[in-house]
Structure formats: structure tokens, C-alpha cells
Design a protein around this motif. Structure first.
Motif, PDB file in Angstrom:
ATOM      1  N   TYR A  13      21.030 110.243  64.852  1.00  0.00           N
ATOM      2  CA  TYR A  13      20.394 110.175  63.527  1.00  0.00           C
ATOM      3  C   TYR A  13      19.932 108.766  63.168  1.00  0.00           C
ATOM      4  N   ARG A  14      19.205 108.126  64.050  1.00  0.00           N
ATOM      5  CA  ARG A  14      18.594 106.832  63.754  1.00  0.00           C
ATOM      6  C   ARG A  14      17.065 106.964  63.689  1.00  0.00           C
ATOM      7  N   HIS A  15      16.460 107.622  64.697  1.00  0.00           N
ATOM      8  CA  HIS A  15      14.993 107.766  64.689  1.00  0.00           C
ATOM      9  C   HIS A  15      14.507 108.333  63.356  1.00  0.00           C
ATOM     10  N   GLU A  16      15.170 109.393  62.887  1.00  0.00           N
ATOM     11  CA  GLU A  16      14.698 110.114  61.701  1.00  0.00           C
ATOM     12  C   GLU A  16      14.794 109.239  60.456  1.00  0.00           C
ATOM     13  N   ARG A  17      15.693 108.242  60.443  1.00  0.00           N
ATOM     14  CA  ARG A  17      15.858 107.379  59.275  1.00  0.00           C
ATOM     15  C   ARG A  17      15.002 106.131  59.370  1.00  0.00           C
ATOM     16  N   GLU A  18      14.501 105.835  60.580  1.00  0.00           N
ATOM     17  CA  GLU A  18      13.773 104.572  60.779  1.00  0.00           C
ATOM     18  C   GLU A  18      12.278 104.772  60.997  1.00  0.00           C
ATOM     19  N   ASN A  19      11.844 106.010  61.265  1.00  0.00           N
ATOM     20  CA  ASN A  19      10.438 106.253  61.598  1.00  0.00           C
ATOM     21  C   ASN A  19       9.950 107.448  60.788  1.00  0.00           C
ATOM     22  N   PRO A  27      12.843 116.659  58.862  1.00  0.00           N
ATOM     23  CA  PRO A  27      13.258 116.149  57.549  1.00  0.00           C
ATOM     24  C   PRO A  27      14.768 116.263  57.302  1.00  0.00           C
ATOM     25  N   ARG A  28      15.427 117.206  57.941  1.00  0.00           N
ATOM     26  CA  ARG A  28      16.889 117.331  57.803  1.00  0.00           C
ATOM     27  C   ARG A  28      17.611 116.650  58.955  1.00  0.00           C
ATOM     28  N   GLY A  29      16.875 115.904  59.762  1.00  0.00           N
ATOM     29  CA  GLY A  29      17.449 115.309  60.967  1.00  0.00           C
ATOM     30  C   GLY A  29      17.460 116.332  62.090  1.00  0.00           C
ATOM     31  N   ILE A  30      17.520 115.834  63.314  1.00  0.00           N
ATOM     32  CA  ILE A  30      17.601 116.732  64.471  1.00  0.00           C
ATOM     33  C   ILE A  30      18.849 117.604  64.357  1.00  0.00           C
ATOM     34  N   HIS A  31      19.938 117.020  63.882  1.00  0.00           N
ATOM     35  CA  HIS A  31      21.173 117.808  63.726  1.00  0.00           C
ATOM     36  C   HIS A  31      20.972 118.930  62.714  1.00  0.00           C
ATOM     37  N   GLY A  73      21.475 112.071  71.484  1.00  0.00           N
ATOM     38  CA  GLY A  73      21.410 110.624  71.284  1.00  0.00           C
ATOM     39  C   GLY A  73      20.275 110.064  72.101  1.00  0.00           C
ATOM     40  N   HIS A  74      19.800 108.861  71.744  1.00  0.00           N
ATOM     41  CA  HIS A  74      18.699 108.272  72.504  1.00  0.00           C
ATOM     42  C   HIS A  74      18.731 106.759  72.502  1.00  0.00           C
ATOM     43  N   LYS A  75      18.538 106.159  71.310  1.00  0.00           N
ATOM     44  CA  LYS A  75      18.337 104.714  71.261  1.00  0.00           C
ATOM     45  C   LYS A  75      19.619 103.933  71.019  1.00  0.00           C
ATOM     46  N   ALA A  76      20.704 104.615  70.727  1.00  0.00           N
ATOM     47  CA  ALA A  76      21.928 103.909  70.325  1.00  0.00           C
ATOM     48  C   ALA A  76      23.152 104.366  71.117  1.00  0.00           C
ATOM     49  N   HIS A  77      22.918 104.747  72.377  1.00  0.00           N
ATOM     50  CA  HIS A  77      24.078 105.164  73.186  1.00  0.00           C
ATOM     51  C   HIS A  77      25.154 104.071  73.197  1.00  0.00           C
ATOM     52  N   GLY A  78      24.680 102.805  73.226  1.00  0.00           N
ATOM     53  CA  GLY A  78      25.612 101.684  73.313  1.00  0.00           C
ATOM     54  C   GLY A  78      26.455 101.498  72.059  1.00  0.00           C
ATOM     55  N   ASP A  79      26.016 102.065  70.931  1.00  0.00           N
ATOM     56  CA  ASP A  79      26.774 101.934  69.685  1.00  0.00           C
ATOM     57  C   ASP A  79      27.914 102.952  69.571  1.00  0.00           C
ATOM     58  N   VAL A  80      27.997 103.856  70.515  1.00  0.00           N
ATOM     59  CA  VAL A  80      29.078 104.852  70.469  1.00  0.00           C
ATOM     60  C   VAL A  80      30.356 104.198  70.995  1.00  0.00           C
ATOM     61  N   ASP A  81      31.370 104.222  70.154  1.00  0.00           N
ATOM     62  CA  ASP A  81      32.655 103.569  70.439  1.00  0.00           C
ATOM     63  C   ASP A  81      33.322 104.208  71.662  1.00  0.00           C
ATOM     64  N   ASP A  82      33.753 103.366  72.587  1.00  0.00           N
ATOM     65  CA  ASP A  82      34.391 103.900  73.806  1.00  0.00           C
ATOM     66  C   ASP A  82      35.625 104.745  73.488  1.00  0.00           C
ATOM     67  N   ALA A  83      36.330 104.406  72.411  1.00  0.00           N
ATOM     68  CA  ALA A  83      37.534 105.181  72.046  1.00  0.00           C
ATOM     69  C   ALA A  83      37.145 106.609  71.655  1.00  0.00           C
ATOM     70  N   ILE A  84      35.984 106.752  71.021  1.00  0.00           N
ATOM     71  CA  ILE A  84      35.521 108.095  70.636  1.00  0.00           C
ATOM     72  C   ILE A  84      35.056 108.862  71.878  1.00  0.00           C
TER      73      ILE A  84
END
Ligand code: ZN
Length: 254
Positions: A13-19, A27-31, A73-84
Motif C-alpha cells: 500500500y505505497r503505490h496507491e498513496r504516492e501515485n 481507490p480502495r488500494g490493491i488490498h 508487495g513491490h517497491k518496499a520489500h526491504g521495509d518489511v521487518d525480518d522479525a515479521i
């Protein structure tokens, strides 16, 4: 009535909020689009979770109540916490189903579960995709015709660096000439995993009824079923073994 299979639809849920062009497609996000499709189906109870929520919306409680997790996911795979990621992997091993969608081929969780680079060829040229059913008897293909056609999609091409699928349900053909293994089944521990290719963020692919049907079929296929308990660790013999002295912790007290 709420369905018996509990699905959590996860989205970066980054593309939909930034573009704003992508926001216009979803409009409701991909999710939101994926959850709307599943929510119309009586088999499922659906919730959503996104990257920027605390613990990415995937707390221990949420995952404990999740039978099937879908992942975009697409542009922010690296932001996903390894613990999660670790937490999700543990739940897959315990039996939670995982649907890995489109560019989530490069997600931490998918790469970890596959053990390969999961790299592929790609191109954004607005081209036609024809997704052929190559396992017509498989439950994930139930109710489809011979193929699904998407007028406009991003191309993903071979070679796709994944382990040999346990079952290949779909192969895509693209107008530019490439082919791609676009529907692949795996088992890891007690969990079932399905990778499904289409779903680039600039196209309304998750509104397509055949795509929705595949996601719903896959969610049912991946849901945990009654299984023999998985017992691990040092084990007492089922039958007495002459001369075998069990470790101290098995001795009755006193
Ligand atoms: Zn894409």
C-alpha cells in the motif's frame, strides 16, 4: 454469513498513496480490491493488513487467526521487518496458506521460502497476457475456461528462478513472445503456497472476475485442513526396547 476460511489480505500500500494514477485504478488500494472479491464469496471471512500499520498489521494474534495470507508487495520489500517475515514463515510451517501475488516474487517471505533468487525478466509495454490453464483438473483452475486473457499487463518472462513447482497450474504467454510459469504450487512444512503472476499496479487486474476466481480457489486450496499432529524432538519408544534407558527427563519423578 461469514465463511469458515479466514483470509488476511496483506498489501504494501505505497503505490496507491504516492501515485494518483494508481490511486485511480485502485481507490480502495490493491488490498481493498482483493478483499472485495473474496468478501463476495461465502467461503471466506476477510480482513486486510498493510505495511505501515504497527507490526505491518501482522501481529501474533492476527496471524493466529489467519488461515490464508495473501501478499502483494513491490517497491518496499526491504521495509518489511525480518522479525515479521520470521513470524509469517513460522505460521506457514505450522499450516497457514500463503498466496504470493505478482511482484511479491521478490518479497523476503517468498525468497526465504523458496531458497532461490526468484528473479525473472520483465517489461512494461501494455501488452496482452494469455494465462493458459495447464492443469485443468486442479482445484485452483475450477470454473475457468482454457485460458484467462488480460488485455493489458506487465510482462514477466522466463527464466523465473524458482524451485521446480510441485504443481504448475498456469503458463502465461505475452504478446511480445515470452512465456512464464504463472501459477505454481508448493508445500513448506504443513503450509501450502501458491504463486500467481498477474497484478501490476497500473492495471485493474484484481477487478477481473477470472483473476478473482483464481484467488478464491487458491485461498480454499491453501487453507489448512485436518492434519495428523506434527510431533518433533526426542521420543520415547512406542514399543519397549530391551536395554534402552530413556533420558532422565522421561523418568517418572522419584
Ligand atoms: Zn508489476
Amino acid at each position: 454469513m461469514a465463511g469458515t476460511i479466514r483470509v488476511t489480505v496483506w498489501n504494501e500500500y505505497r503505490h496507491e498513496r504516492e501515485n494518483e494514477k494508481i490511486a485511480a485504478v485502485y481507490p480502495r488500494g490493491i488490498h481493498g480490491a482483493i478483499a472485495a472479491g473474496l468478501g463476495e464469496d461465502a467461503r471466506f471471512t476477510v480482513r486486510t493488513a498493510t505495511l505501515d500499520e504497527p507490526e505491518h498489521g501482522l501481529t501474533e494474534d492476527v496471524l493466529a487467526e489467519t488461515d490464508v495470507l495473501t501478499w502483494w508487495g513491490h517497491k518496499a520489500h526491504g521495509d518489511v521487518d525480518d522479525a515479521i517475515v520470521e513470524r509469517v514463515q513460522r505460521r506457514v510451517h505450522e499450516g497457514m496458506g500463503l498466496l504470493v501475488l505478482h511482484s511479491a516474487h521478490f518479497s523476503k517471505i517468498f525468497k526465504r521460502l523458496m531458497g532461490t533468487t526468484c528473479d525473472l525478466k520483465w517489461r512494461e509495454a501494455n501488452e496482452r497476457e494469455r494465462i493458459w490453464v495447464v492443469a485443468p483438473g486442479h482445484p485452483i483452475a475450477a470454473g475457468l475456461g482454457e485460458y484467462i486473457e488480460l488485455e493489458h499487463e506487465e510482462m514477466y518472462g522466463e527464466h523465473f528462478d524458482i524451485p521446480e513447482p510441485e504443481m504448475l497450474v498456469f503458463v502465461s504467454w505475452f504478446a511480445g513472445g515470452e512465456v512464464f510459469r504463472s501459477g505454481a504450487c508448493y508445500t513448506r512444512g504443513a503450509g501450502r503456497i501458491f504463486y500467481f503472476r498477474p497484478g501490476h499496479e497500473t492495471y485493474p487486474t484484481y477487478e477481473n472476475l477470472d483473476v478473482r476466481r483464481v484467488i478464491a480457489n487458491a485461498a480454499e486450496w491453501a487453507a489448512p485442513r485436518q492434519a495428523v499432529p506434527r510431533i518433533f524432538g526426542n521420543a520415547l519408544p512406542v514399543e519397549p526396547i530391551k536395554g534402552y534407558v530413556p533420558p532422565a527427563k522421561y523418568h517418572p519423578a522419584g
